[in-house]
Structure formats: C-alpha cells, structure tokens
Design a protein around this motif. Structure first.
Motif, PDB file in Angstrom:
ATOM      1  N   LEU A  30      73.333  37.980  51.438  1.00  0.00           N
ATOM      2  CA  LEU A  30      72.708  39.267  51.729  1.00  0.00           C
ATOM      3  C   LEU A  30      73.674  40.375  51.357  1.00  0.00           C
ATOM      4  O   LEU A  30      74.881  40.234  51.469  1.00  0.00           O
ATOM      5  N   PRO A  34      73.529  40.862  58.692  1.00  0.00           N
ATOM      6  CA  PRO A  34      72.257  40.790  59.408  1.00  0.00           C
ATOM      7  C   PRO A  34      72.167  41.857  60.491  1.00  0.00           C
ATOM      8  O   PRO A  34      71.089  42.328  60.799  1.00  0.00           O
ATOM      9  N   GLY A 414      70.762  35.634  69.586  1.00  0.00           N
ATOM     10  CA  GLY A 414      70.549  35.268  70.984  1.00  0.00           C
ATOM     11  C   GLY A 414      69.123  34.871  71.334  1.00  0.00           C
ATOM     12  O   GLY A 414      68.875  34.380  72.434  1.00  0.00           O
ATOM     13  N   ASN A 415      68.156  35.060  70.422  1.00  0.00           N
ATOM     14  CA  ASN A 415      66.771  34.743  70.793  1.00  0.00           C
ATOM     15  C   ASN A 415      66.538  33.236  70.876  1.00  0.00           C
ATOM     16  O   ASN A 415      65.976  32.736  71.863  1.00  0.00           O
ATOM     17  N   SER A 417      68.791  31.130  71.277  1.00  0.00           N
ATOM     18  CA  SER A 417      69.660  30.679  72.370  1.00  0.00           C
ATOM     19  C   SER A 417      68.947  30.823  73.720  1.00  0.00           C
ATOM     20  O   SER A 417      69.054  29.948  74.591  1.00  0.00           O
ATOM     21  N   TRP A 498      58.928  37.064  60.822  1.00  0.00           N
ATOM     22  CA  TRP A 498      57.635  37.230  60.154  1.00  0.00           C
ATOM     23  C   TRP A 498      57.134  35.952  59.486  1.00  0.00           C
ATOM     24  O   TRP A 498      55.962  35.670  59.489  1.00  0.00           O
ATOM     25  N   SER A 499      58.048  35.137  58.950  1.00  0.00           N
ATOM     26  CA  SER A 499      57.541  33.966  58.217  1.00  0.00           C
ATOM     27  C   SER A 499      57.865  32.641  58.913  1.00  0.00           C
ATOM     28  O   SER A 499      57.047  31.726  58.891  1.00  0.00           O
TER      29      SER A 499
HETATM   30  C1  LIG Z   1      69.071  39.370  57.868  1.00  0.00           C
HETATM   31  C2  LIG Z   1      67.889  38.802  58.537  1.00  0.00           C
HETATM   32  C3  LIG Z   1      67.019  38.014  57.816  1.00  0.00           C
HETATM   33  C4  LIG Z   1      65.874  37.504  58.394  1.00  0.00           C
HETATM   34  N1  LIG Z   1      65.022  36.751  57.668  1.00  0.00           N
HETATM   35  C5  LIG Z   1      63.871  36.308  58.217  1.00  0.00           C
HETATM   36  C6  LIG Z   1      62.937  35.563  57.455  1.00  0.00           C
HETATM   37  O1  LIG Z   1      63.101  35.299  56.282  1.00  0.00           O
HETATM   38  N2  LIG Z   1      61.810  35.142  58.041  1.00  0.00           N
HETATM   39  C7  LIG Z   1      61.556  35.394  59.372  1.00  0.00           C
HETATM   40  O2  LIG Z   1      60.535  34.961  59.871  1.00  0.00           O
HETATM   41  N3  LIG Z   1      62.419  36.095  60.112  1.00  0.00           N
HETATM   42  C8  LIG Z   1      63.577  36.557  59.590  1.00  0.00           C
HETATM   43  N4  LIG Z   1      64.451  37.282  60.324  1.00  0.00           N
HETATM   44  C9  LIG Z   1      64.149  37.569  61.740  1.00  0.00           C
HETATM   45  C10 LIG Z   1      64.864  36.579  62.657  1.00  0.00           C
HETATM   46  O3  LIG Z   1      64.395  35.281  62.457  1.00  0.00           O
HETATM   47  C11 LIG Z   1      64.622  36.996  64.102  1.00  0.00           C
HETATM   48  O4  LIG Z   1      65.343  38.196  64.330  1.00  0.00           O
HETATM   49  C12 LIG Z   1      64.998  35.958  65.130  1.00  0.00           C
HETATM   50  O5  LIG Z   1      64.610  36.424  66.406  1.00  0.00           O
HETATM   51  C13 LIG Z   1      66.475  35.656  65.147  1.00  0.00           C
HETATM   52  O6  LIG Z   1      66.693  34.637  66.061  1.00  0.00           O
HETATM   53  P1  LIG Z   1      68.101  34.470  66.785  1.00  0.00           P
HETATM   54  O7  LIG Z   1      68.236  35.591  67.764  1.00  0.00           O
HETATM   55  O8  LIG Z   1      68.058  33.156  67.477  1.00  0.00           O
HETATM   56  O9  LIG Z   1      69.144  34.517  65.727  1.00  0.00           O
HETATM   57  C14 LIG Z   1      65.612  37.800  59.745  1.00  0.00           C
HETATM   58  C15 LIG Z   1      66.507  38.565  60.471  1.00  0.00           C
HETATM   59  C16 LIG Z   1      67.635  39.073  59.875  1.00  0.00           C
HETATM   60  C17 LIG Z   1      68.563  39.884  60.674  1.00  0.00           C
END
Ligand SMILES: Cc1cc2nc3c(=O)[nH]c(=O)nc-3n(C[C@H](O)[C@H](O)[C@H](O)COP(=O)(O)O)c2cc1C
Length: 721
Positions: A30, A34, A414-415, A417, A498-499
């Motif tokens: 990227l 993130p 953290g989500n 988690s 989203w995906s």
């Molecule tokens: C840089 C970045 C890329 C992401 N890419 C995707 C993606 O391709 N598809 C999707 O469904 N969500 C995507 N997300 C959303 C994350 O999946 C979402 O924020 C999720 O809650 C993160 O879970 P976590 O807190 O356990 O890391 C992305 C988020 C970030 C920050």
C-alpha cells in the motif's frame, strides 16, 4: 547496561522496523499505512501505578466534561457504526505520596461494546506522574480522555519538566493522546525519552508522525530487569509480561514507594468515587474476576508466566518465617508491625518502606499497592487478588489439559480481536479450556504445536487489501498440512469492510480439505455490535459443546440420560420449581431460556433467585445490573412455549418465533400466554458449581391469568432439569 543504551537517542524510525499493521499486507504494497488509509488512530498504554493517599491530605481537582466520542476521534469507517451517545467523563488528579500522583480519567458509562465491559460499570483510565530529580509519566489514556488528560497534566506540572514517558502497553486506541502530548512538548521545544517494550516500539514506529518521533522523543527499548533512575530513590525496575492480547505488556516497580504499575494486569472496568480498593473483595471481586475471565483466561499459560515474573508480596502481609532464624525472624516481625502501624496511622508508605525494603533481598517485590491501568489501585486486597489470580490460572490450565480449543487469529485494528475474545469467552463458559494465539506474534511451530494439542479450533482474520494477512495465511497453511486436524471441529470468523475475501477464502479452503464446522462462519462488518458479540459467544459455546460430545464419545461413555440416577440424585430431583421463561435484552442482543430453578428470596424488596447454567446464551445478559422479564407459565399452557424454547438454536437465532409476545419496558419479552410476568433487575450473583445463582429484585409485575395455577416441573433426577 548495553541493552539500556543501545536504542537511546536514535530517532524511532531509524531504530525500529516498521511492522504492524503494515506488515500484514502480503499482496501489493500500500502506498500509505492502513492507519492513514482509514483515518484510524493508534494509541499507547503504559504501566500505571499508584498508592493509597497517605500522610498529607489528598489534593484533588477534577475537570468535568460531557464529550461526544465522535467529535474527538477521526471519522473512520469503523466508527460509522459506533454509537455516538454522549459519554459522561471527568478527570481527577490525586497526590498519592509527596512524589507520586495519579491522573485518572473516569467514565461513568462503558466506553466500548466489548466483552470485558459486560458488567457495564463504567471504567477508569489511570496515568501516573513520579517526581524524583527527573519527572516520569506512566501511561497515556484512551482517546476519549485526550483533551481532559492534557488539560489536567498542564495544571499539574510544567510539561517542559517531563523527562520520561513509560509505556506499559500500546494499542491502536491511545496514540491520539500520545500524539497530543508529544505535540505539546514539541511546542515547548522539549524532548522526552520514551521507555517501552519492543512490540510497543514496533507499533509506534508505524503510527507516530515522523516529525514528532524524530524531534521530540528518543526511544529506549526495554528488556526485563532494565532500570531507570529518576533520582531521590526512584530506581524504577521494568519487568516484561507479554501475553497474546498484550504482547508489549511491561510492569514497572518503584522501590522508593513500593508501588508496582501493572498495566492491564489486575485491572477492572469499574468507575467509582474512590481511587482505591476500599471495601475490598466484596466491592471489587466480581469486577476483577470478570476482567480476568475475559482477558486472561483464554491465555492461561502466558498469564501464569506473567504471574511468575511478578513475585509480589504485600507490604502488609504477615511475615513468612520460612528459612529465617534468630534476628531475621525478629526483623520480619518488626517490618510487619511497622508497616501495619504506618498503614493504620495513615502515614506515608515511603517512610514505612525504609523498614521493609530489605525484603527485596529475597527476590520479592514488596509492594504497598498494585496500580493497574483500569479500576481501583489495589492496596488492602493485594494478597487476596494475587491468590485468586493464581487459583483462576491453575483452574484454566487444568481445564486446558483436559480439552483445549485453539483460537488462532490476527487483527490489525482490534475488530477481529474483539470477535476472538467473545468466542473465547463462549468456550470458557462451557467449561472447556481455550488457548488464544495471535498469529502475528507466533511462529509456525507454535501454531503447529497448538493445533496438535487442541480438540477443536477457530481461525479469524480481517480482510486487508482483498486478502487475509500473511500471518493468517501461514497459520492456515500449518492447519491444512496437519492431517489429524481434520477430525477436529472448527469455525471461521473475521471482520471486514466491504468485500471480506479473507473469511470466504479460509472457509472455502477448510471446506475443500474436508474439515467440519461447528458453527456457521461469522462475518462482521467493521466493529462488532452487541448482537454480533453475542453470536460469537454462542458460537464459542456451540463449539465447546461439540468438543465435549466428541470427548464423551471417544471415552465410549453412555450418554448421561442412559445412566441410572443414584438415590441421592433421585432425592434431589424431588425439589421442584415452577416453570418460567426468562427473557432479556441489552442493546441489540436478546435471548431467552426456560427456567424452573426459581424461588422467592426476599419480601422487602420483593426478590427472587434463579439458577442459570454457565453455558446458557442468556447468561451474558444477566450480569449484575442486567434487566430481564420472568414469565411464569400456567398449567396446561406450556406445550407450544416449551417446544419453541427447547429446540436447538443457531448462534443469534431469534427465540420467540411463533409465540405471542410484547416488549416490556425493560427490553425483555412478555409472553402473553404466561399467567404472570415480573420485570426484574439482577442485583448480584453467586457462583455455584456449573450454575450462577442470581439474586434479582422485582421492579414491576402483572398477573395476566388469575384462574390458572402455576405449571410445575417434576423431575426424576437431580442431575438434570
Ligand atoms: C488498508 C486497508 C485495506 C482494507 N482492505 C479491505 C478489503 O479489501 N476488503 C474489505 O472487505 N475490507 C477491507 N478493509 C477493512 C478492514 O477489513 C476492516 O477495517 C476490519 O474491521 C479490520 O479488522 P481488524 O480490526 O481485525 O484488523 C481494509 C482496511 C484497511 C485499513
């Protein structure tokens, strides 16, 4: 000494490799981190410490505010689904000794929809200031408290005097406050040294703005046993206590005040008017236990290892004579008497400390107070809390040795988690051991070892850049290569934006390889809501029950219902109760259960007890303060209700389909075919073997049918309902 100095004075970015969360990305790199990508904040937590206000009158001032969470944090996709309710928060500074103060952010409402906030008693966020020749701050608070924290800090000291920031724990929720503080220091042209563990430093390296990390702070990566001399006797000692949930955990011991700052260890989410554990176990025992159950029971081995590194002995504990002779026994007695007298007279601990300090020659940390990051400073209950932590840990280890379920996951923000934590709690409450492994901090060998030992497993992942992160890919590879793993029930979960490709891919690959699933795959959009956490908890319980059934089958035992009840069991079975339905709702989470172990317990106020099996889904809605409706069923009017409520429910499946219901004022459902209903509030609960006995007071009620008698539940044995 080399270890103490090697990282000092180097700009953070030059010293530390950039890892989490950027290192999650396995595919195309990227262009920005993130965090920047979604406007999320990363934050730090650090060791906290405190001591009972002694000697001089406590100097206090408070700053009150009603802040709206959404207005204090960057708007991230996650936050769009978060509640924007006003939070009542304030900040208070208390001088603890002449040298040490606590800065405490207090929230009377719970701040987050997370499992460990289940008791809904608010929370506190404790930071500490130690003034020796140098001045050190321990911990910065959650972003909710940022403004009040900075305001309070400026009132308490000239921030240019701050020489050190000690961080016992870093998480992506506190960096806003740290950045605010560093900006303040930058505006004064000041520099501070930041002391933290390597995992904390790694997270910071990808989170702090470069200008701040280069100009304003010097990072020092701590190893266990490293020290920091603030002058005037404050020779702080650092002890690393990593766990999967807090891999950066670091405790700090100050021999001058005999305070130990234990970050999340010994914490509780409760907000009260006192800063200390006044009222002892009766007031806080349940909160400490709940926090432990949520946060540490899924990692009993690491919890045990952390406890072993903290040989804490209360300054006020009775002396041990073991291995002592003659004058040493007299000294031990004198120490005990002096510290007790100082305590009773409310004299400064630092003075009493000079009499007891030499106990540290036994390798013990003689402690006047345990200062956690959340909840009361533990002073009068040190011995009891330490003992209970050991008992809980041993109990979890014993359960894990009988049957363990592995929870393997990674989470950038953290989500996922939070989902893992709720699933773990569901497993624990069904009485099965659980071991959590954060794939980001584990080697393939560790994953292989856990999968080999476990009787079932779950894999969790966020979707980032259309993929599962590399650590999850590696862990999944290990699982798929283990042929024995296929006989173990499993589950998949994860948060996405989203995906959600990651969850789909894990599910598909396990399915293709012939694994069997104990619950439907959990897909959570961004941050989990209460009902999502409830689904996770129920899924964990389902998996645990599946493992228990397999164990019974393995042992070739007959199902319990085939066993002939003993005389005692038959006799116990003659105790009867009326058949009722308990219905509860909290936020968007609701559940119900049939209950017959119900009895009146008091006239004034009208109160009753209900026994609830620990693995019931509704249990998590029946914590003290929880509201529910008790529907009393009538003779001859039970069939359709029993049929509906006795059927197996998938996690989160609605309970009332086909029943005549209306919502009560407290959120529970009133069954229109019940003969009476009572709206109740849980006052307390007592652990009784495999059940919780709730004591609840009746707030309101109505007799809907005065012609029909209560339905009674007759049983043949006391070993089942
Ligand atoms: C840089 C970045 C890329 C992401 N890419 C995707 C993606 O391709 N598809 C999707 O469904 N969500 C995507 N997300 C959303 C994350 O999946 C979402 O924020 C999720 O809650 C993160 O879970 P976590 O807190 O356990 O890391 C992305 C988020 C970030 C920050």
């Amino acid at each position: 000494m080399e270890s103490l100095t090697r990282a000092i004075g180097k700009p953070l970015r030059a010293t530390l490799p950039t890892v989490s969360p950027a290192s999650f990305f396995s595919g195309a790199a990227l262009s920005k981190s993130p965090n920047q990508g979604i406007g999320q904040d990363v934050s730090l937590m650090c060791c906290s410490r405190n001591i009972e206000a002694l000697a001089q009158p406590v100097r206090k001032f408070s700053i009150h505010a009603t802040s709206e969470k959404a207005s204090t944090i960057a708007v991230a996709p996650q936050d769009q689904s978060q509640p924007t309710a006003k939070k009542n928060i304030d900040y208070e500074i208390v001088d603890i000794t002449t040298s040490t103060s606590t800065l405490t952010g207090r929230s009377y409402d719970r701040l987050k929809f997370e499992v460990e906030y289940g008791l809904r008693r608010g929370t506190t966020d404790n930071s500490y200031i130690i003034k020796g020749t140098d001045v050190a701050l321990i911990d910065v608070p959650d972003e909710n408290f940022k403004e009040l924290f900075l305001e309070s800090l400026k009132k308490h000291l000239d921030v240019s005097d701050l020489n050190h920031i000690i961080l016992g724990h870093v998480s992506p929720k506190r960096v806003t406050s740290l950045i605010g503080l560093l900006e303040l220091l930058e505006s004064k042209g000041s520099q501070v040294q930041v002391h933290c563990s390597n995992p904390a430093a790694q997270l910071l390296s990808s989170s702090l703005p470069e200008s701040l990390s280069q100009k304003t702070c010097m990072f020092r990566i701590i190893r266990s046993g490293d020290r920091l001399d603030l002058g005037e006797g404050h020779k702080l000692e650092f002890i690393l206590t990593p766990t999967p949930r807090w891999p950066d955990g670091m405790c700090t011991f100050d021999p001058a005040t005999q305070l130990i700052f234990t970050h999340k260890l010994f914490s509780a989410h409760i907000c009260s008017d006192t800063h200390f554990d006044l009222g002892g176990w009766d007031s806080y025992g349940e909160d400490w236990r709940y926090f432990y159950d949520c946060m540490l029971s899924p990692v009993p081995r690491q919890a045990g290892a952390a406890l072993n590194k903290l040989p804490i002995v209360s300054q006020f504990a009775k002396p041990s004579y073991s291995g002592k002779t003659g004058f040493d026994i007299v000294k031990a007695d004198v120490r005990f008497i002096v510290s007790t007298v100082f305590s009773a007279l409310n004299l400064p601990i630092s003075k009493a400390g000079s009499f007891v300090k030499d106990q540290s020659s036994d390798g013990l940390l003689v402690t006047s107070a345990i200062c956690p990051i959340h909840g009361p400073i533990v002073r009068s209950t040190i011995t009891e809390l330490l003992r209970e932590y050991r008992v809980w840990t041993e109990d979890r280890l014993k359960k894990a040795s009988e049957a363990t379920i592995a929870v393997v996951y990674a989470s950038a923000y953290g989500n996922t988690s939070a989902l893992a934590q709720a699933i773990s709690r569901g497993i624990s409450k069904a009485g099965v051991g659980v071991e959590t492994l954060n794939a980001e901090q584990s080697t393939n060998a560790e994953v292989a070892d856990l999968i080999d030992r476990c009787c079932g497993f779950v894999v969790g992942s966020p979707t980032l850049g259309g993929h599962m992160p590399t650590p999850v890919q590696n862990a999944l590879g290990v699982i798929l290569r283990d042929n024995n793993a296929k006989s173990k029930p499993c589950g998949v979960f994860g948060s996405f934006g989203w995906s959600g490709e990651a969850v789909d891919e894990i599910e598909q690959r396990l399915k293709d390889a012939g694994f069997s699933f104990a619950f439907p795959t959990i897909r959570c959009k961004f941050k989990p809501t209460e009902s999502m956490l409830q689904i996770c908890e129920e899924s964990g319980t389902d998996l645990a029950q599946c493992v228990k059934r397999l164990k019974v089958k393995e042992r070739g035992k007959m199902a319990p219902k085939m066993l002939i009840a003993s005389d005692t069991e038959q006799a116990v079975g003659r105790v009867i109760g009326s058949l009722c339905v308990v219905s509860a709702k909290e936020g968007d989470a609701e559940s119900a259960m049939l209950a017959s172990w119900v009895s009146q317990a008091s006239f004034v106020p009208p109160g009753l007890t209900i026994a609830v099996a620990k693995d019931r889904a509704v249990e998590s809605l029946l914590l003290p303060g929880g509201k529910f409706v008790l529907n009393v069923l009538g003779q001859g009017k039970t069939n359709s209700i029993i049929k509906q409520l006795m059927k197996p429910f998938k996690p989160g499946e609605p309970r009332y389909e086909g029943l005549n219901v209306k919502e009560s004022t407290n959120g529970g459902q009133i069954l229109l075919d019940a003969i009476a209903w009572l709206e109740c509030t849980v006052k307390s609960r007592m652990e009784t073997g495999d059940h919780w006995v709730l004591y609840a007071v009746v707030d309101n009620g109505e007799l809907q049918d005065d012609k029909t008698l209560s339905a009674l539940h007759y049983r043949k044995t006391g070993s089942r309902y």
